[in-house]
Design an enzyme around this catalytic site. Structure first.
Site, PDB file in Angstrom:
ATOM      1  N   HIS A 104      -6.838  -1.635  -3.510  1.00  0.00           N
ATOM      2  CA  HIS A 104      -6.222  -2.573  -2.569  1.00  0.00           C
ATOM      3  C   HIS A 104      -4.714  -2.439  -2.735  1.00  0.00           C
ATOM      4  O   HIS A 104      -4.169  -2.750  -3.792  1.00  0.00           O
ATOM      5  CB  HIS A 104      -6.674  -4.012  -2.871  1.00  0.00           C
ATOM      6  CG  HIS A 104      -5.990  -5.036  -2.012  1.00  0.00           C
ATOM      7  ND1 HIS A 104      -6.638  -5.753  -1.031  1.00  0.00           N
ATOM      8  CD2 HIS A 104      -4.697  -5.457  -1.989  1.00  0.00           C
ATOM      9  CE1 HIS A 104      -5.772  -6.567  -0.440  1.00  0.00           C
ATOM     10  NE2 HIS A 104      -4.589  -6.414  -1.007  1.00  0.00           N
ATOM     11  N   ARG A 141       2.431 -14.875   5.914  1.00  0.00           N
ATOM     12  CA  ARG A 141       2.959 -15.938   5.034  1.00  0.00           C
ATOM     13  C   ARG A 141       3.395 -15.304   3.719  1.00  0.00           C
ATOM     14  O   ARG A 141       3.205 -14.118   3.510  1.00  0.00           O
ATOM     15  CB  ARG A 141       1.866 -16.964   4.774  1.00  0.00           C
ATOM     16  CG  ARG A 141       0.644 -16.287   4.168  1.00  0.00           C
ATOM     17  CD  ARG A 141      -0.390 -17.233   3.639  1.00  0.00           C
ATOM     18  NE  ARG A 141      -1.655 -16.572   3.431  1.00  0.00           N
ATOM     19  CZ  ARG A 141      -2.005 -15.849   2.383  1.00  0.00           C
ATOM     20  NH1 ARG A 141      -1.132 -15.643   1.402  1.00  0.00           N
ATOM     21  NH2 ARG A 141      -3.193 -15.294   2.281  1.00  0.00           N
TER      22      ARG A 141
HETATM   23  P1  ADP Z   1     -10.234 -11.658   3.405  1.00  0.00           P
HETATM   24  O1  ADP Z   1      -9.415 -12.003   4.588  1.00  0.00           O
HETATM   25  O2  ADP Z   1     -11.482 -12.474   3.294  1.00  0.00           O
HETATM   26  O3  ADP Z   1      -9.439 -11.599   2.136  1.00  0.00           O
HETATM   27  P2  ADP Z   1     -10.077  -8.741   3.708  1.00  0.00           P
HETATM   28  O4  ADP Z   1     -10.394  -8.063   4.982  1.00  0.00           O
HETATM   29  O5  ADP Z   1      -8.638  -8.859   3.340  1.00  0.00           O
HETATM   30  O6  ADP Z   1     -10.799 -10.188   3.690  1.00  0.00           O
HETATM   31  O7  ADP Z   1     -10.824  -8.017   2.503  1.00  0.00           O
HETATM   32  C1  ADP Z   1     -10.813  -8.556   1.202  1.00  0.00           C
HETATM   33  C2  ADP Z   1     -11.338  -7.553   0.206  1.00  0.00           C
HETATM   34  O8  ADP Z   1     -12.669  -7.130   0.577  1.00  0.00           O
HETATM   35  C3  ADP Z   1     -10.543  -6.265   0.119  1.00  0.00           C
HETATM   36  O9  ADP Z   1      -9.436  -6.369  -0.754  1.00  0.00           O
HETATM   37  C4  ADP Z   1     -11.613  -5.328  -0.427  1.00  0.00           C
HETATM   38  O10 ADP Z   1     -11.829  -5.579  -1.804  1.00  0.00           O
HETATM   39  C5  ADP Z   1     -12.877  -5.756   0.289  1.00  0.00           C
HETATM   40  N1  ADP Z   1     -13.070  -4.993   1.559  1.00  0.00           N
HETATM   41  C6  ADP Z   1     -12.630  -5.349   2.780  1.00  0.00           C
HETATM   42  N2  ADP Z   1     -12.943  -4.405   3.707  1.00  0.00           N
HETATM   43  C7  ADP Z   1     -13.586  -3.419   3.067  1.00  0.00           C
HETATM   44  C8  ADP Z   1     -14.146  -2.134   3.462  1.00  0.00           C
HETATM   45  N3  ADP Z   1     -14.093  -1.707   4.733  1.00  0.00           N
HETATM   46  N4  ADP Z   1     -14.722  -1.376   2.502  1.00  0.00           N
HETATM   47  C9  ADP Z   1     -14.784  -1.788   1.209  1.00  0.00           C
HETATM   48  N5  ADP Z   1     -14.277  -2.969   0.768  1.00  0.00           N
HETATM   49  C10 ADP Z   1     -13.683  -3.782   1.669  1.00  0.00           C
END
Ligand code: ADP
Length: 448
Positions: free
Chosen positions: A208, A291
């Site tokens: 991430h 934010r």
């Molecule tokens: P939220 O808004 O709930 O935080 P995100 O879209 O930012 O959701 O995703 C949060 C976490 O979920 C990411 O940091 C990653 O760990 C996991 N994640 C999200 N999308 C994927 C994906 N396409 N493949 C694998 N892991 C994912």
């Protein structure tokens, strides 16, 4: 510049904003629920207004009460912190109608980025690389099946309004798809009042990586490098660092410029974070947070800037105090999130603090609203402190983290501090060699 700012938040982030106000000679107004009358942000602000009972729906999310507090105290602007109303477009609209400045982006930008489908579509058009997936929303299971089969499993079903790891479901194979699809939809509906979902390719071993951007609202924007937040539990970050251990200066400059150009293009104002999954040398956009992030201090440490001060400046119509060429990285910073939670299950552990000692010394910053004798109320998020360390390089930051954790005393409740002591002993953490799934697996075999 504003004379007085109201902070629509609590805990460490409310203190963080009060500190910036004080350094800028701006009066601060705290708001609080009845459960927070003894909270540190209430003591530290110049004025405080009680806005409702303990439940956040009736207090920290109570828009009319917050606007009334502004009117009573004469505050000209509101800083929302993170969480609560920080990404609520209706709140921003209501402030506009009352001639109160929101310290953050426009209601329109919050709306566009708050809906993940629209956000992805916008970013794609602005030239930002995205995770492969469905074109927009997926209306029914039949369509989901077709999209997933064309793309190949595993896939992840995401609620367009989702956040905080809610409304996101993995389908490893066709057998899981129907349940994942229906659960993501119902979680979206239950938590965010919106059941629209979309599908993405599930990445097997990404990191991430998120890019900090900052705009003046007039077509100028910069990036402040990236943060690596790959150590996660249940899609929630627990350990964040900057710069990212696997990002080269060339990669940083390239992805940073893509992000800065994208937000400059839409006249974005204030701080924002563009989140990516990073796998095999490629970046894939997942979402934008409009934010200040919990983990902003690691960026502040390596760039030597105060992001809250900068947010306040641009909200008041002043120019940013730095340009891209002024921003150079100095050393390495790490943040760990100290939660009032009991291991191994991370169950919330509110209660009375019988002793508190904050670590200090060179390169150590503790952002926390704790004090001796404070009772942590059971109604809110379990984050009670952020320990941030800064060193000349990653090894120095890691050893400083171990030293600072050793000095931290929080007695009376359980916290996640022991987790970080244990993690520091791991080779993977020392070398920075992990992906977003590493911590879950580690927890299973070490605490499970
Ligand atoms: P939220 O808004 O709930 O935080 P995100 O879209 O930012 O959701 O995703 C949060 C976490 O979920 C990411 O940091 C990653 O760990 C996991 N994640 C999200 N999308 C994927 C994906 N396409 N493949 C694998 N892991 C994912």
């Amino acid at each position: 510049m504003f004379d007085k700012i109201l902070i629509a938040n609590r805990g460490e982030i409310a203190l963080r904003v009060i500190r910036a106000c004080r350094e800028m000679g701006i009066q601060s107004v705290a708001v609080h629920s009845t459960a927070d009358s003894d909270a540190m942000h209430v003591r530290m602000a110049d004025e405080a207004v009680c806005i409702g009972p303990p439940s956040s729906t009736d207090s920290y999310l109570n828009i009319p009460a917050i606007i009334a507090a502004c009117e009573i105290t004469g505050a000209q602007a509101i800083h929302p912190g993170y969480g609560f109303l920080s990404e609520n477009a209706a709140f921003v609209q209501a402030l506009e109608d009352h001639d109160i400045t929101f310290i953050g982006p426009t209601a329109e930008h919050i709306r566009v980025m708050g809906d993940k489908i629209t956000a992805k579509d916008t970013m794609k058009k602005l030239g930002v690389p995205c995770v492969p997936g469905s074109e927009g929303g997926v209306p029914d299971y039949e369509t989901a099946k077709k999209v997933a089969e064309d793309m190949g499993f595993p896939v992840i079903i995401k609620a367009t309004a989702g956040g905080g790891g809610k409304g996101m479901k993995l389908a490893k194979s066709a057998d899981d798809l129907e349940t994942a699809f229906r659960t993501a939809r119902s979680e979206g509906k239950a938590n965010f009042g919106n059941d629209e979902v979309y599908i993405e390719k599930y990445l097997g071993k990404p990191r991430h990586i998120e890019v900090q951007v900052f705009g003046d609202g007039k077509g100028t924007a910069v990036h402040l490098g990236e943060r690596d937040c790959s150590l996660q539990r249940r899609h929630q970050k627990v350990f964040e660092e900057a710069p990212g251990p696997c990002i080269t200066p060339e990669m940083r400059a390239a992805i940073g410029k893509t992000c800065a150009d994208a937000v400059a293009d839409i006249n974005y104002i204030g701080a924002g974070t563009i989140e990516f999954l990073y796998e095999d040398g490629e970046f894939f956009f997942i979402e934008m947070n409009t934010r200040l992030q919990v983990e902003h201090p690691v960026t502040e440490a390596i760039f030597g800037v105060d992001l809250v001060r900068e947010q306040i400046r641009v909200a008041a119509g002043m120019p940013m105090s730095f340009g891209q060429d002024d921003l150079t990285i100095n050393g390495h910073a790490i943040e760990v999130r100290i939660n009032a939670e009991k291991l191994p299950n991370f169950s919330p552990c509110p209660g009375k603090i019988s002793a508190y000692h904050s670590p200090g010394g060179l390169g150590v910053r503790m952002d926390s609203a704790l004090y001796n004798g404070y009772s942590i109320p059971p109604y809110y998020d379990s984050l009670i402190g952020k320990l941030i360390v800064h060193g000349r390089d990653r090894p120095e930051a890691l050893s400083r983290l171990g030293r600072a954790l050793g000095e931290l005393i929080i007695d009376g409740i359980d916290t996640t501090t022991p987790l970080f002591h244990a993690l520091l002993a791991e080779d993977a953490v020392q070398t920075g060699d992990y992906d977003i799934h590493w911590l879950e697996k580690w927890l299973e075999s070490n605490l499970g």
